[in-house]
Design a protein around this motif. Structure first.
Motif, PDB file in Angstrom:
ATOM      1  N   LEU A   1      17.167  17.510  -5.905  1.00 14.80           N
ATOM      2  CA  LEU A   1      16.927  16.096  -6.379  1.00 14.80           C
ATOM      3  C   LEU A   1      18.372  15.389  -6.657  1.00 14.80           C
ATOM      4  O   LEU A   1      18.999  15.772  -7.470  1.00 14.80           O
ATOM      5  CB  LEU A   1      16.533  16.519  -7.472  1.00 14.80           C
ATOM      6  N   VAL A   2      17.813  14.153  -5.977  1.00 15.97           N
ATOM      7  CA  VAL A   2      19.067  13.082  -6.035  1.00 15.97           C
ATOM      8  C   VAL A   2      18.896  11.971  -7.120  1.00 15.97           C
ATOM      9  O   VAL A   2      17.632  11.005  -6.268  1.00 15.97           O
ATOM     10  CB  VAL A   2      19.417  12.406  -4.923  1.00 15.97           C
ATOM     11  N   VAL A   3      19.629  10.816  -8.137  1.00 15.90           N
ATOM     12  CA  VAL A   3      19.203  10.443  -8.421  1.00 15.90           C
ATOM     13  C   VAL A   3      20.475   9.764  -8.215  1.00 15.90           C
ATOM     14  O   VAL A   3      21.526   9.734  -9.039  1.00 15.90           O
ATOM     15  CB  VAL A   3      19.310  10.635  -9.940  1.00 15.90           C
ATOM     16  N   GLY A   4      19.819   8.523  -7.162  1.00 16.68           N
ATOM     17  CA  GLY A   4      21.315   7.572  -7.569  1.00 16.68           C
ATOM     18  C   GLY A   4      21.476   6.142  -8.712  1.00 16.68           C
ATOM     19  O   GLY A   4      20.886   5.918  -8.785  1.00 16.68           O
ATOM     20  N   TRP A   5      22.654   6.550  -8.677  1.00 16.38           N
ATOM     21  CA  TRP A   5      23.260   5.014  -9.544  1.00 16.38           C
ATOM     22  C   TRP A   5      23.802   3.956  -9.400  1.00 16.38           C
ATOM     23  O   TRP A   5      24.945   4.011  -7.834  1.00 16.38           O
ATOM     24  CB  TRP A   5      24.144   5.435 -11.150  1.00 16.38           C
ATOM     25  N   VAL A   6      23.289   2.820  -9.352  1.00 17.63           N
ATOM     26  CA  VAL A   6      24.037   1.537  -8.103  1.00 17.63           C
ATOM     27  C   VAL A   6      24.265   0.603  -9.981  1.00 17.63           C
ATOM     28  O   VAL A   6      23.471   0.611 -10.782  1.00 17.63           O
ATOM     29  CB  VAL A   6      22.863   0.416  -7.450  1.00 17.63           C
ATOM     30  N   LEU A   7      25.403   0.438  -9.600  1.00 21.28           N
ATOM     31  CA  LEU A   7      25.836  -0.200 -10.520  1.00 21.28           C
ATOM     32  C   LEU A   7      26.048  -1.951  -9.976  1.00 21.28           C
ATOM     33  O   LEU A   7      26.271  -2.211  -9.393  1.00 21.28           O
ATOM     34  CB  LEU A   7      26.930  -0.104 -10.656  1.00 21.28           C
TER      35      LEU A   7
ATOM     36  N   TRP B   1      20.250  18.761  -9.374  1.00 19.42           N
ATOM     37  CA  TRP B   1      20.852  17.764  -9.477  1.00 19.42           C
ATOM     38  C   TRP B   1      22.261  17.048  -8.203  1.00 19.42           C
ATOM     39  O   TRP B   1      23.255  17.661  -9.130  1.00 19.42           O
ATOM     40  CB  TRP B   1      20.818  17.336 -10.484  1.00 19.42           C
ATOM     41  N   ARG B   2      22.101  16.209  -7.942  1.00 20.04           N
ATOM     42  CA  ARG B   2      22.852  15.524  -7.658  1.00 20.04           C
ATOM     43  C   ARG B   2      23.090  13.992  -8.042  1.00 20.04           C
ATOM     44  O   ARG B   2      21.938  13.018  -8.513  1.00 20.04           O
ATOM     45  CB  ARG B   2      23.156  15.000  -6.263  1.00 20.04           C
ATOM     46  N   MET B   3      23.814  13.122  -8.628  1.00 20.16           N
ATOM     47  CA  MET B   3      24.087  11.748  -9.392  1.00 20.16           C
ATOM     48  C   MET B   3      24.961  10.967  -8.507  1.00 20.16           C
ATOM     49  O   MET B   3      26.174  10.800  -9.130  1.00 20.16           O
ATOM     50  CB  MET B   3      24.419  11.965 -10.474  1.00 20.16           C
ATOM     51  N   PRO B   4      24.580  10.219  -6.649  1.00 19.71           N
ATOM     52  CA  PRO B   4      25.747  10.007  -6.710  1.00 19.71           C
ATOM     53  C   PRO B   4      25.585   8.519  -6.952  1.00 19.71           C
ATOM     54  O   PRO B   4      25.022   7.742  -8.083  1.00 19.71           O
ATOM     55  CB  PRO B   4      25.400   9.635  -5.326  1.00 19.71           C
ATOM     56  N   VAL B   5      26.844   7.772  -7.450  1.00 23.26           N
ATOM     57  CA  VAL B   5      27.696   6.417  -7.627  1.00 23.26           C
ATOM     58  C   VAL B   5      27.330   4.670  -6.657  1.00 23.26           C
ATOM     59  O   VAL B   5      28.106   5.483  -5.515  1.00 23.26           O
ATOM     60  CB  VAL B   5      28.027   6.071  -9.170  1.00 23.26           C
ATOM     61  N   VAL B   6      26.848   4.457  -6.794  1.00 17.24           N
ATOM     62  CA  VAL B   6      26.790   3.077  -5.713  1.00 17.24           C
ATOM     63  C   VAL B   6      27.090   1.779  -6.579  1.00 17.24           C
ATOM     64  O   VAL B   6      26.931   1.931  -7.507  1.00 17.24           O
ATOM     65  CB  VAL B   6      25.908   2.538  -4.433  1.00 17.24           C
ATOM     66  N   ARG B   7      28.601   0.651  -5.920  1.00 14.51           N
ATOM     67  CA  ARG B   7      28.790  -0.619  -6.713  1.00 14.51           C
ATOM     68  C   ARG B   7      28.246  -1.815  -5.874  1.00 14.51           C
ATOM     69  O   ARG B   7      28.259  -1.439  -4.690  1.00 14.51           O
ATOM     70  CB  ARG B   7      30.189   0.203  -7.121  1.00 14.51           C
ATOM     71  N   ARG B   8      27.631  -2.441  -6.900  1.00 16.23           N
ATOM     72  CA  ARG B   8      27.483  -3.382  -5.764  1.00 16.23           C
ATOM     73  C   ARG B   8      27.317  -5.432  -6.097  1.00 16.23           C
ATOM     74  O   ARG B   8      26.834  -5.432  -7.413  1.00 16.23           O
ATOM     75  CB  ARG B   8      25.367  -3.651  -5.621  1.00 16.23           C
ATOM     76  N   ALA B   9      28.904  -5.228  -6.493  1.00 15.70           N
ATOM     77  CA  ALA B   9      29.834  -5.985  -7.240  1.00 15.70           C
ATOM     78  C   ALA B   9      28.140  -7.466  -6.861  1.00 15.70           C
ATOM     79  O   ALA B   9      29.376  -8.504  -7.775  1.00 15.70           O
ATOM     80  CB  ALA B   9      31.111  -5.889  -7.471  1.00 15.70           C
ATOM     81  N   GLU B  10      28.801  -7.924  -6.253  1.00 21.47           N
ATOM     82  CA  GLU B  10      27.975  -9.204  -5.747  1.00 21.47           C
ATOM     83  C   GLU B  10      26.813  -9.637  -6.579  1.00 21.47           C
ATOM     84  O   GLU B  10      26.417 -10.754  -6.527  1.00 21.47           O
ATOM     85  CB  GLU B  10      27.547  -9.553  -4.176  1.00 21.47           C
ATOM     86  N   LEU B  11      26.111  -8.766  -6.853  1.00 16.43           N
ATOM     87  CA  LEU B  11      24.545  -8.950  -7.821  1.00 16.43           C
ATOM     88  C   LEU B  11      24.725  -9.325  -8.968  1.00 16.43           C
ATOM     89  O   LEU B  11      25.990  -8.412  -9.609  1.00 16.43           O
ATOM     90  CB  LEU B  11      23.938  -7.406  -7.626  1.00 16.43           C
ATOM     91  N   GLY B  12      23.575  -9.967  -9.091  1.00 12.68           N
ATOM     92  CA  GLY B  12      24.207  -9.517 -11.298  1.00 12.68           C
ATOM     93  C   GLY B  12      24.531 -10.223 -11.535  1.00 12.68           C
ATOM     94  O   GLY B  12      24.974  -9.756 -12.885  1.00 12.68           O
TER      95      GLY B  12
END
Ligand SMILES: [Zn+2]
Length: 402
Positions: free
Chosen positions: A13-19, A51-62
């Protein structure tokens, strides 16, 4: 050549984190800590999965101080589909826009397997005063982790719990998060079941063969009906007429205009039952399609191919909107029957609807009510298209303002 699958395959199961947006240094350290904490807790509670938890950054948001949760959820869905994750947390430093509560810390959306959360109100600096840096980070990480796991529970259909230490505790204050440290056994069982289904889905996608879109949807509908059903329940579409004031205003105006006009009674009462049934079905389908399209409820992403998760998402949204419009239809129908029975007596209607020659029966009242309700939701949908897109999608996606 297809490799035979080993018997001891561990479902993953993959739970992604988007910052989303930029974070200060304390936030960044706390999020890192929270992520590894959440990973460890899930591994401990559900050892049957990898379990896997990759992280992705989306600096332009929020970057703004306040952000619509649906904006974050959209970004999460894009990443989820591009990276083939099962679930997503979108974390922002910006405060979440809320409509039904004074503020929101998180916004889970089960129908799209995505949850948005904000660190804006979690910082212990605001509640506990000056703490040493390490303590501040540790406490903030505990809060982010507990909030994320609470939202994770919502994505997987777990109900709220009475126990203050359970992650599914229906917490009131930020400091309640400090005590939420485990999944109770009941919650864990519910989650285990939902996760097994999610892992099955992933397995099928990894090994499945592409099919035609129609068969694909049909398959998703029969195979994933429980998942779709619970996603629709979470949206609570029967709230639609009470939450979309423009929909309700337009529909109610139509009802009044039709009820006080003799020609409308004449026309409505004259229709055979089959005609009004068909008209109602068409109005329901047409208005639902119109709103889904107009409010951009199903987003077409440039995904590599149609996945079953996408099909489940689309079907959940479609059912939710149809059910919401149906609720409005039923309310209009019942109001028309009730008003008709009390104010518009058969004598009066006999005079108005001249083509009936004074022969006014209950069935004809029902025909008229269905006629009014069908026109009412049609005009109502035009009104609802003027609802702010952010608000409409908020109601359609967000299960609770946590
Ligand atoms: Zn909750």
């Amino acid at each position: 050549m297809q490799q035979p699958r080993p018997e001891t395959h561990v479902p993953s199961l993959v739970v992604g984190w988007v910052l989303a947006g930029s974070f200060d240094e304390v936030d960044r350290a706390a999020i890192r800590l929270a992520r590894s904490d959440v990973l460890r807790r899930l591994e401990e509670a559900f050892p049957a999965f990898e379990w896997r938890m990759p992280v992705v950054r989306r600096a332009e948001l929020g970057q703004a101080r306040r952000i619509e949760p649906v904006e974050l959820l959209d970004a999460g869905v894009i990443e989820r589909e591009a990276n083939q994750w099962d679930f997503v947390f979108v974390v922002a430093a910006a405060d979440l826009q809320s409509y039904f509560r004074p503020y929101a810390l998180g916004a889970p959306a089960q129908s799209i397997d995505c949850a948005a959360l904000s660190t804006a109100r979690l910082d212990p600096d605001m509640t506990e005063g000056d703490l040493p840096r390490d303590e501040r980070i540790a406490l903030l990480a505990q809060r982010i982790g507990a909030l994320a796991l609470h939202l994770f529970g919502h994505l997987n259909d777990a109900p709220h719990s009475e126990h203050p230490e359970d992650f599914m505790y229906d917490f009131r204050a930020v400091s309640d998060l400090d005590r939420m440290t485990r999944f109770s056994e009941e919650t864990r069982k519910v989650l285990e079941e939902a996760l097994t289904e999610a892992a099955d889905l992933r397995l099928e996608e990894e090994h499945g063969v592409p099919r035609g879109a129609f068969r694909f949807y049909l398959h998703a509908l029969t195979d994933r009906r429980e998942e779709i059903f619970s996603a629709v329940l979470q949206v609570r579409p029967w709230r639609f007429p009470f939450q979309f004031s423009k929909l309700t205003t337009a529909a109610a105006s139509t009802l009044i205009a039709l009820m006080i006009s003799a020609e409308a009674w004449d026309l409505g009462m004259r229709q055979p039952a089959a005609h009004v049934a068909l008209l109602s079905a068409l109005a329901l389908a047409g208005t639902s399609y119109y709103l889904i399209h107009k409010q951009n409820l199903i987003l077409h992403r440039h995904a590599r191919r149609l996945t079953e998760q996408q099909a489940v998402t689309a079907l959940s949204v479609i059912f939710a909107v149809v059910l919401g419009m149906f609720t409005t239809y039923v309310l209009l129908f019942l109001t028309t029957v009730a008003l008709g029975q009390t104010l518009f007596t058969p004598d009066l209607i006999g005079e108005w609807a001249t083509s009936l020659h004074g022969d006014v029966t209950m069935t004809q009242y029902f025909s008229f009510a269905a006629f009014v309700a069908a026109l009412g939701i049609s005009i109502g949908a035009l009104g609802a298209s003027f609802e702010e897109q952010g608000y409409f999608r908020h109601v359609a996606y967000v299960d609770e303002e946590t």
